[in-house]
Design a protein around this motif. Structure first.
Motif, PDB file in Angstrom:
ATOM      1  N   PHE A   1       0.833  -1.200   0.000  1.00  0.00           N
ATOM      2  CA  PHE A   1       0.000   0.000   0.000  1.00  0.00           C
ATOM      3  C   PHE A   1       0.864   1.246   0.000  1.00  0.00           C
ATOM      4  O   PHE A   1       1.991   1.236   0.487  1.00  0.00           O
ATOM      5  N   ALA A   2       0.303   2.298  -0.546  1.00  0.00           N
ATOM      6  CA  ALA A   2       0.980   3.595  -0.557  1.00  0.00           C
ATOM      7  C   ALA A   2       0.898   4.213   0.827  1.00  0.00           C
ATOM      8  O   ALA A   2      -0.015   3.909   1.608  1.00  0.00           O
ATOM      9  N   SER A   3       1.825   5.082   1.133  1.00  0.00           N
ATOM     10  CA  SER A   3       1.855   5.693   2.471  1.00  0.00           C
ATOM     11  C   SER A   3       0.596   6.489   2.771  1.00  0.00           C
ATOM     12  O   SER A   3       0.195   6.603   3.932  1.00  0.00           O
ATOM     13  N   ALA A   4      -0.081   7.016   1.766  1.00  0.00           N
ATOM     14  CA  ALA A   4      -1.309   7.789   1.975  1.00  0.00           C
ATOM     15  C   ALA A   4      -2.562   6.910   2.054  1.00  0.00           C
ATOM     16  O   ALA A   4      -3.660   7.414   2.202  1.00  0.00           O
ATOM     17  N   CYS A   5      -2.384   5.611   1.993  1.00  0.00           N
ATOM     18  CA  CYS A   5      -3.511   4.682   1.978  1.00  0.00           C
ATOM     19  C   CYS A   5      -4.265   4.698   3.305  1.00  0.00           C
ATOM     20  O   CYS A   5      -3.671   4.757   4.381  1.00  0.00           O
ATOM     21  N   GLU A   6      -5.572   4.590   3.199  1.00  0.00           N
ATOM     22  CA  GLU A   6      -6.416   4.506   4.386  1.00  0.00           C
ATOM     23  C   GLU A   6      -6.807   3.053   4.634  1.00  0.00           C
ATOM     24  O   GLU A   6      -6.796   2.225   3.723  1.00  0.00           O
ATOM     25  N   ALA A   7      -7.186   2.764   5.861  1.00  0.00           N
ATOM     26  CA  ALA A   7      -7.553   1.402   6.256  1.00  0.00           C
ATOM     27  C   ALA A   7      -8.667   0.834   5.379  1.00  0.00           C
ATOM     28  O   ALA A   7      -8.651  -0.353   5.047  1.00  0.00           O
ATOM     29  N   ALA A   8      -9.616   1.656   4.985  1.00  0.00           N
ATOM     30  CA  ALA A   8     -10.749   1.179   4.181  1.00  0.00           C
ATOM     31  C   ALA A   8     -10.290   0.554   2.864  1.00  0.00           C
ATOM     32  O   ALA A   8     -10.873  -0.443   2.415  1.00  0.00           O
ATOM     33  N   ASP A   9      -9.257   1.119   2.233  1.00  0.00           N
ATOM     34  CA  ASP A   9      -8.744   0.540   0.993  1.00  0.00           C
ATOM     35  C   ASP A   9      -8.080  -0.807   1.246  1.00  0.00           C
ATOM     36  O   ASP A   9      -8.221  -1.733   0.448  1.00  0.00           O
ATOM     37  N   ILE A  10      -7.353  -0.927   2.349  1.00  0.00           N
ATOM     38  CA  ILE A  10      -6.712  -2.206   2.670  1.00  0.00           C
ATOM     39  C   ILE A  10      -7.770  -3.259   2.967  1.00  0.00           C
ATOM     40  O   ILE A  10      -7.697  -4.393   2.478  1.00  0.00           O
TER      41      ILE A  10
END
Length: 128
Positions: free
Chosen positions: A8-17
């Motif tokens: 994941f990218a550093s700006a990724c939020e938990a919802a995307d994961i």
């Protein structure tokens, strides 16, 4: 054992994961709660979003050294130019899934991408 490898990218939020994990599980004919552990690179250990996901699924996090990931890199099914430029790996998610599931493991399918997150699943092979 089924391991979920996560990139994941550093700006990724938990919802995307969460969405990537759930989609990868669905594509493999599984539920997210069938996954035994969540795995990624050690340099992502401070990512708050990933810790939130582990709490949601009530699964342990495994942080893998770059050399461990590199040993499974030749077995990945996909290639990301961006990930390769950043990590030297074809797919962080796939290499992490393979390394996390153990030496006698294989991918259940290619990584699934959702937003800024990718997830791949690997399963340990039973001894012959």
């Amino acid at each position: 054992m089924i391991a979920a490898g996560i990139g994941f990218a550093s700006a990724c939020e938990a919802a995307d994961i969460v969405a990537a994990v759930e989609a990868a599980a669905r594509e493999a004919g599984l539920a997210a709660f069938d996954i035994d552990c969540l795995c990624t690179a050690a340099f992502k250990a401070d990512a708050t979003a990933l810790h939130s996901v582990a709490e949601k699924f009530e699964r342990p996090l495994t942080f893998l050294d770059e050399s461990v990931l590199a040993r499974r890199n030749g077995e990945t099914a996909t290639h990301s130019d961006r990930v390769a430029a950043l990590t030297g790996l074809s797919s962080l998610a796939e290499a992490a899934a393979l390394a996390g599931a153990g030496p006698r493991s294989h991918l259940l399918g290619p990584r699934v991408v959702h937003g800024l997150a990718a997830c791949a699943l690997a399963i340990s092979e039973s001894p012959a």
